[in-house]
Write an enzyme that holds these catalytic residues in place. Structure first.
Site, PDB file in Angstrom:
ATOM      1  N   HIS A  61      -6.507 -65.924  -5.840  1.00  8.16           N
ATOM      2  CA  HIS A  61      -7.787 -66.124  -4.639  1.00  8.16           C
ATOM      3  C   HIS A  61      -6.984 -66.830  -3.681  1.00  8.16           C
ATOM      4  CE1 HIS A  61     -10.849 -64.949  -7.256  1.00  8.16           C
ATOM      5  NE2 HIS A  61     -10.520 -65.975  -8.155  1.00  8.16           N
ATOM      6  N   ASP A 107      -7.586 -59.966 -14.177  1.00  8.41           N
ATOM      7  CA  ASP A 107      -8.520 -61.173 -14.332  1.00  8.41           C
ATOM      8  C   ASP A 107     -10.154 -60.805 -13.858  1.00  8.41           C
ATOM      9  OD1 ASP A 107      -8.145 -64.494 -13.845  1.00  8.41           O
ATOM     10  OD2 ASP A 107      -9.773 -63.616 -12.714  1.00  8.41           O
ATOM     11  N   HIS A 120     -12.088 -61.913 -12.005  1.00  7.99           N
ATOM     12  CA  HIS A 120     -12.413 -62.137 -10.648  1.00  7.99           C
ATOM     13  C   HIS A 120     -11.680 -61.238  -9.809  1.00  7.99           C
ATOM     14  CE1 HIS A 120     -13.432 -65.921 -12.694  1.00  7.99           C
ATOM     15  NE2 HIS A 120     -14.421 -65.636 -12.133  1.00  7.99           N
ATOM     16  N   ASP A 128      -9.841 -64.155 -18.279  1.00  8.59           N
ATOM     17  CA  ASP A 128     -11.479 -64.666 -18.426  1.00  8.59           C
ATOM     18  C   ASP A 128     -12.457 -63.376 -18.323  1.00  8.59           C
ATOM     19  OD1 ASP A 128     -10.440 -63.755 -15.778  1.00  8.59           O
ATOM     20  OD2 ASP A 128     -10.739 -65.706 -14.782  1.00  8.59           O
TER      21      ASP A 128
HETATM   22 ZN   LIG Z   1     -10.504 -65.453 -12.899  1.00  8.12          ZN
END
Ligand SMILES: [Zn+2]
Length: 310
Positions: free
Chosen positions: A126, A163, A165, A247
């Site tokens: 991120h 992931d 995200h 995740d």
């Molecule tokens: Zn994540």
């Protein structure tokens, strides 16, 4: 040829707060799982600190300086945003996380390891060039990709991100360079909100497959098999870098995808197959998210087991 494991005790010293999900125990449980006798053949390496040159190939020098200066007294934290916090040990942990990813690239390029897993934190995908966010300080995977270009002269490097995200930071760094490729499955809607299928980079060097909450392993596998892997093979990477977040597991509290542990074994096998077809099996995997400690430990262990092909 063996597989290398890069980590460093400093990565346990990043302590964003007692109730923060991105906690030191995440790394402890992964390393504990890798103590199983099956992992004896791993080459265990200490992650070095990233160099200024490695960091500033991605981040502006003043951003790097700002992050490295944030060293609150022990027990205190500094909040960079609502969920990205730094403690006394965070800057050193971030240096090891970025440096470990670059050293892993060197290991597979020098040829003494066929593959490498980088068990470090904070995660990185991120982090944008001039903005820490989403628990991330430095963009570890993108820094490793730039390092592969600069140090090894690679023309085509791919980052693959499973992931849950979207790796907005990695995409922001890679999308403008057609020699680089970024492929991601992620939950949408979900944090950080980017990663729409329409975000395709330059000439399709970015492939995003957003998945709705509740998506199971079957649809996850189809997204990779039908959309991302064909584009990845067309790109013809000379090195694969994996943003390995766990995740998307059904037990994870941060999102609502429904993968099980075996899905992480499957994606590892598929990425290895592409690496074997394109670049002699060279693959570097960097730990990103994963917040259910049990699911994280078993999934990361299976991932490394498959990297070792056992
Ligand atoms: Zn994540």
């Amino acid at each position: 040829m063996p597989v290398a494991l890069f980590t460093h005790p400093a990565c346990l010293g990043h302590e964003p707060g007692a109730s923060h999900p991105e906690c030191p125990d995440r790394l402890r449980v992964v390393l504990q799982a890798l103590e199983h006798p099956d992992f004896v053949p791993l080459l265990r390496e200490r992650a070095p600190e990233a160099t200024h040159e490695q960091l500033t190939a991605v981040h502006p020098a003043d951003y790097v300086a700002d992050i490295l200066e944030i060293r609150p007294p022990p027990g205190e934290v500094v909040a960079l945003d609502g969920d990205t916090l730094m403690s006394a040990g965070s800057a050193d942990a971030a240096l090891r996380a970025a440096g470990g990813a670059c050293a892993a690239v060197d290991a597979v390029m020098e040829g003494w390891a066929r593959a490498a897993f980088v068990a470090t934190r904070p995660p990185g995908h991120h982090a944008e060039p001039a903005r820490a966010m989403g628990f991330c300080l430095f963009a570890n995977a993108a820094i490793a990709a730039r390092h592969a270009q600069a140090r090894w002269g690679l023309q085509r490097v791919a980052v693959l991100d499973f992931d849950v995200h979207h790796g907005n930071g990695t995409q922001a760094i890679l999308a403008g360079d057609s020699r680089l490729f970024y492929g991601s499955t992620h939950q949408h809607p979900c944090y950080p909100g980017t990663g729409l299928a329409a975000e395709t980079g330059i000439a399709g060097n970015v492939v995003n497959v957003p998945l709705p909450p509740g998506t199971t392993g079957e649809a996850f596998r189809a997204a990779w098999e039908l959309q991302i892997l064909p584009a990845l093979r067309d790109h013809g990477p000379e090195l694969l870098i994996v943003s390995a977040g766990f995740d998307a597991h059904c037990a994870d509290p941060m999102a609502q995808l429904r993968l099980d542990t075996s899905d992480f074994g499957w994606i590892t096998d598929r990425l290895l197959a592409v690496a074997e077809g394109c670049c002699g099996g060279r693959i570097v995997s960097v730990l990103e998210g994963g917040y259910d400690l049990g699911a994280l430990a078993t999934s990361a262990a299976l991932h490394v087991r498959r990297l070792m092909r056992n």
